[in-house]
Design a protein around this motif. Structure first.
Motif, PDB file in Angstrom:
ATOM      1  N   VAL A   1       5.383  18.771 -12.433  1.00  0.00           N
ATOM      2  CA  VAL A   1       4.240  18.310 -13.208  1.00  0.00           C
ATOM      3  C   VAL A   1       4.590  18.302 -14.698  1.00  0.00           C
ATOM      4  CG1 VAL A   1       1.904  18.929 -13.948  1.00  0.00           C
ATOM      5  CG2 VAL A   1       2.501  19.020 -11.529  1.00  0.00           C
ATOM      6  N   LYS A   2       5.326  19.319 -15.134  1.00  0.00           N
ATOM      7  CA  LYS A   2       5.729  19.405 -16.539  1.00  0.00           C
ATOM      8  C   LYS A   2       6.586  18.204 -16.938  1.00  0.00           C
ATOM      9  CE  LYS A   2       8.044  22.459 -19.869  1.00  0.00           C
ATOM     10  NZ  LYS A   2       8.784  23.709 -20.068  1.00  0.00           N
ATOM     11  N   THR A   3       7.520  17.823 -16.060  1.00  0.00           N
ATOM     12  CA  THR A   3       8.391  16.680 -16.358  1.00  0.00           C
ATOM     13  C   THR A   3       7.579  15.394 -16.451  1.00  0.00           C
ATOM     14  OG1 THR A   3      10.260  17.732 -15.253  1.00  0.00           O
ATOM     15  CG2 THR A   3      10.381  15.347 -15.553  1.00  0.00           C
ATOM     16  N   ILE A   4       6.644  15.202 -15.511  1.00  0.00           N
ATOM     17  CA  ILE A   4       5.807  13.997 -15.539  1.00  0.00           C
ATOM     18  C   ILE A   4       4.955  13.980 -16.802  1.00  0.00           C
ATOM     19  CG2 ILE A   4       3.959  12.730 -14.378  1.00  0.00           C
ATOM     20  CD1 ILE A   4       6.653  12.622 -12.934  1.00  0.00           C
TER      21      ILE A   4
ATOM     22  N   PRO B   1       0.829  -1.212   0.000  1.00  0.00           N
ATOM     23  CA  PRO B   1       0.000   0.000   0.000  1.00  0.00           C
ATOM     24  C   PRO B   1       0.861   1.258   0.000  1.00  0.00           C
ATOM     25  CG  PRO B   1       0.034  -1.026   2.179  1.00  0.00           C
ATOM     26  CD  PRO B   1       0.707  -1.975   1.243  1.00  0.00           C
ATOM     27  N   GLY B   2       0.353   2.327  -0.602  1.00  0.00           N
ATOM     28  CA  GLY B   2       1.102   3.580  -0.624  1.00  0.00           C
ATOM     29  C   GLY B   2       2.265   3.483  -1.594  1.00  0.00           C
ATOM     30  N   GLN B   3       3.451   3.603  -1.055  1.00  0.00           N
ATOM     31  CA  GLN B   3       4.657   3.575  -1.891  1.00  0.00           C
ATOM     32  C   GLN B   3       5.014   2.136  -2.246  1.00  0.00           C
ATOM     33  OE1 GLN B   3       8.222   5.361  -0.168  1.00  0.00           O
ATOM     34  NE2 GLN B   3       8.371   6.561  -2.026  1.00  0.00           N
ATOM     35  N   SER B   4       5.029   1.823  -3.520  1.00  0.00           N
ATOM     36  CA  SER B   4       5.310   0.455  -3.955  1.00  0.00           C
ATOM     37  C   SER B   4       6.786   0.113  -3.786  1.00  0.00           C
ATOM     38  CB  SER B   4       4.928   0.287  -5.421  1.00  0.00           C
ATOM     39  OG  SER B   4       5.848   0.980  -6.246  1.00  0.00           O
TER      40      SER B   4
ATOM     41  N   LYS C   1       2.247   4.082 -12.384  1.00  0.00           N
ATOM     42  CA  LYS C   1       1.464   4.976 -11.529  1.00  0.00           C
ATOM     43  C   LYS C   1       0.231   5.512 -12.273  1.00  0.00           C
ATOM     44  CE  LYS C   1       5.041   6.499  -8.319  1.00  0.00           C
ATOM     45  NZ  LYS C   1       4.233   6.113  -7.149  1.00  0.00           N
ATOM     46  N   LEU C   2       0.407   5.881 -13.525  1.00  0.00           N
ATOM     47  CA  LEU C   2      -0.730   6.338 -14.324  1.00  0.00           C
ATOM     48  C   LEU C   2      -1.759   5.218 -14.486  1.00  0.00           C
ATOM     49  CD1 LEU C   2       1.146   8.303 -17.137  1.00  0.00           C
ATOM     50  CD2 LEU C   2      -0.381   9.319 -15.424  1.00  0.00           C
ATOM     51  N   ALA C   3      -1.260   4.008 -14.714  1.00  0.00           N
ATOM     52  CA  ALA C   3      -2.154   2.859 -14.904  1.00  0.00           C
ATOM     53  C   ALA C   3      -2.971   2.568 -13.648  1.00  0.00           C
ATOM     54  CB  ALA C   3      -1.342   1.623 -15.305  1.00  0.00           C
ATOM     55  N   LYS C   4      -2.418   2.908 -12.490  1.00  0.00           N
ATOM     56  CA  LYS C   4      -3.132   2.699 -11.230  1.00  0.00           C
ATOM     57  C   LYS C   4      -4.082   3.847 -10.902  1.00  0.00           C
ATOM     58  CE  LYS C   4       0.543  -0.113  -9.179  1.00  0.00           C
ATOM     59  NZ  LYS C   4       1.669  -0.114  -8.201  1.00  0.00           N
ATOM     60  N   GLY C   5      -4.136   4.848 -11.801  1.00  0.00           N
ATOM     61  CA  GLY C   5      -5.081   5.937 -11.612  1.00  0.00           C
ATOM     62  C   GLY C   5      -4.540   7.144 -10.873  1.00  0.00           C
ATOM     63  N   GLU C   6      -3.227   7.208 -10.657  1.00  0.00           N
ATOM     64  CA  GLU C   6      -2.645   8.354  -9.962  1.00  0.00           C
ATOM     65  C   GLU C   6      -2.592   9.564 -10.894  1.00  0.00           C
ATOM     66  OE1 GLU C   6       0.914   7.668  -7.677  1.00  0.00           O
ATOM     67  OE2 GLU C   6       0.462   5.522  -7.483  1.00  0.00           O
ATOM     68  N   SER C   7      -2.762  10.744 -10.333  1.00  0.00           N
ATOM     69  CA  SER C   7      -2.729  11.967 -11.133  1.00  0.00           C
ATOM     70  C   SER C   7      -1.293  12.382 -11.431  1.00  0.00           C
ATOM     71  CB  SER C   7      -3.430  13.102 -10.389  1.00  0.00           C
ATOM     72  OG  SER C   7      -2.680  13.483  -9.249  1.00  0.00           O
ATOM     73  N   VAL C   8      -1.131  13.208 -12.451  1.00  0.00           N
ATOM     74  CA  VAL C   8       0.195  13.725 -12.806  1.00  0.00           C
ATOM     75  C   VAL C   8       0.796  14.480 -11.618  1.00  0.00           C
ATOM     76  CG1 VAL C   8       1.391  15.382 -14.285  1.00  0.00           C
ATOM     77  CG2 VAL C   8      -0.254  13.809 -15.287  1.00  0.00           C
ATOM     78  N   GLY C   9      -0.031  15.248 -10.912  1.00  0.00           N
ATOM     79  CA  GLY C   9       0.451  16.010  -9.754  1.00  0.00           C
ATOM     80  C   GLY C   9       0.954  15.121  -8.637  1.00  0.00           C
ATOM     81  N   SER C  10       0.192  14.082  -8.294  1.00  0.00           N
ATOM     82  CA  SER C  10       0.608  13.189  -7.202  1.00  0.00           C
ATOM     83  C   SER C  10       1.842  12.382  -7.577  1.00  0.00           C
ATOM     84  CB  SER C  10      -0.537  12.256  -6.803  1.00  0.00           C
ATOM     85  OG  SER C  10      -0.849  11.361  -7.854  1.00  0.00           O
ATOM     86  N   ILE C  11       1.966  12.024  -8.856  1.00  0.00           N
ATOM     87  CA  ILE C  11       3.157  11.292  -9.317  1.00  0.00           C
ATOM     88  C   ILE C  11       4.388  12.194  -9.195  1.00  0.00           C
ATOM     89  CG2 ILE C  11       4.288  10.173 -11.282  1.00  0.00           C
ATOM     90  CD1 ILE C  11       1.459   9.427 -12.293  1.00  0.00           C
ATOM     91  N   GLY C  12       4.226  13.457  -9.622  1.00  0.00           N
ATOM     92  CA  GLY C  12       5.338  14.403  -9.509  1.00  0.00           C
ATOM     93  C   GLY C  12       5.791  14.563  -8.076  1.00  0.00           C
ATOM     94  N   GLU C  13       4.816  14.630  -7.161  1.00  0.00           N
ATOM     95  CA  GLU C  13       5.152  14.779  -5.740  1.00  0.00           C
ATOM     96  C   GLU C  13       5.874  13.545  -5.224  1.00  0.00           C
ATOM     97  OE1 GLU C  13       2.784  15.598  -1.532  1.00  0.00           O
ATOM     98  OE2 GLU C  13       1.808  16.037  -3.434  1.00  0.00           O
ATOM     99  N   ALA C  14       5.389  12.358  -5.593  1.00  0.00           N
ATOM    100  CA  ALA C  14       5.999  11.109  -5.122  1.00  0.00           C
ATOM    101  C   ALA C  14       7.413  10.929  -5.646  1.00  0.00           C
ATOM    102  CB  ALA C  14       5.134   9.915  -5.540  1.00  0.00           C
ATOM    103  N   LEU C  15       7.665  11.381  -6.867  1.00  0.00           N
ATOM    104  CA  LEU C  15       8.974  11.179  -7.493  1.00  0.00           C
ATOM    105  C   LEU C  15       9.870  12.420  -7.407  1.00  0.00           C
ATOM    106  CD1 LEU C  15       7.903   9.228 -10.729  1.00  0.00           C
ATOM    107  CD2 LEU C  15       8.605   8.302  -8.517  1.00  0.00           C
ATOM    108  N   SER C  16       9.375  13.450  -6.726  1.00  0.00           N
ATOM    109  CA  SER C  16      10.119  14.712  -6.585  1.00  0.00           C
ATOM    110  C   SER C  16      10.468  15.314  -7.945  1.00  0.00           C
ATOM    111  CB  SER C  16      11.399  14.500  -5.753  1.00  0.00           C
ATOM    112  OG  SER C  16      11.085  14.041  -4.469  1.00  0.00           O
ATOM    113  N   LEU C  17       9.471  15.310  -8.847  1.00  0.00           N
ATOM    114  CA  LEU C  17       9.637  15.879 -10.176  1.00  0.00           C
ATOM    115  C   LEU C  17       8.493  16.859 -10.447  1.00  0.00           C
ATOM    116  CD1 LEU C  17      10.493  12.616 -12.159  1.00  0.00           C
ATOM    117  CD2 LEU C  17      12.104  14.420 -11.553  1.00  0.00           C
TER     118      LEU C  17
END
Length: 210
Positions: free
Chosen positions: A177-180, A58-61, A159-175
């Protein structure tokens, strides 16, 4: 003595691994946690030689945690012990820095062999993973589309396939939104897909996610 940390979201699996490891005089479990985020904290605070980690948590894979563990403790050996088949993740994760990959259906003795191998700073390549690596030498053209993604693109894809937003992915990966968004566009093009729903369908169909 090989000091081992265990990361798995199922308490019964952690308990079983601890009981199994206790039968070896050269193994000692020094910590156990149930999430990827806790794994990173454990690596920061606990001296260990090998981290035995699941992927699906759960959470961070485990995939996200692997990248952060590699950054925090580059010399720590990480053995992935997962329910997912080797053909879906093993080669990618070994490229990303995992010391070895085993499916949970493997024989218990193979886990012990793998721990001893990676504790020496070597990679553990099972017979099935060795076949996958060898097959890649002459099967590049016929590989499924996700095999052509870079490590980071593959991470964003899941992450996209699991339904995560571009914003939340950027936050999780420290990148940013534009980069994601750039990664998203690139991986969509490589995989010849158009929408996030297409990504989800593809990931479920190929058993990359549950």
């Amino acid at each position: 003595m090989i000091k081992i940390g265990i990361v798995d979201d199922h308490a019964i699996v952690r308990s079983g691994l601890k009981a199994f490891f206790s039968t070896f005089v050269d193994f000692r479990v020094v910590g156990e946690v149930g999430t990827g985020r806790e794994a990173i904290d454990m690596v920061r605070t606990t001296d260990m030689d090998v981290l035995v980690m699941d992927l699906s948590m759960p959470g961070q894979s485990g995939i996200d945690a692997l990248a952060m563990v590699r950054a925090k403790a580059p010399n720590l050996s990480v053995l992935i012990l997962s329910g997912y088949p080797e053909e879906h993740y093993a080669v990618n994760l070994i490229r990303q820095g995992a010391s070895g990959y085993l499916n949970k259906e493997c024989a218990p003795e193979e886990i012990a062999d793998a721990i001893r191998t990676v504790a020496l700073g070597r990679r553990y390549i099972s017979a099935s993973v060795a076949e996958l690596l060898a097959g890649q030498l002459d099967r590049k053209a016929s590989e499924p589309p996700h095999k052509h993604l870079s490590e980071r693109e593959f991470q964003v894809f899941l992450k996209l396939a699991k339904g995560e937003s571009v914003g939340s992915i950027g936050e999780a990966l420290s990148l940013s939104v534009k980069t994601i968004s750039t990664y998203r566009s690139r991986l969509m093009e490589k995989m010849s897909l158009s929408t996030n729903s297409d990504l989800t369908y593809y990931a479920i169909k190929t058993q990359l996610i549950d």
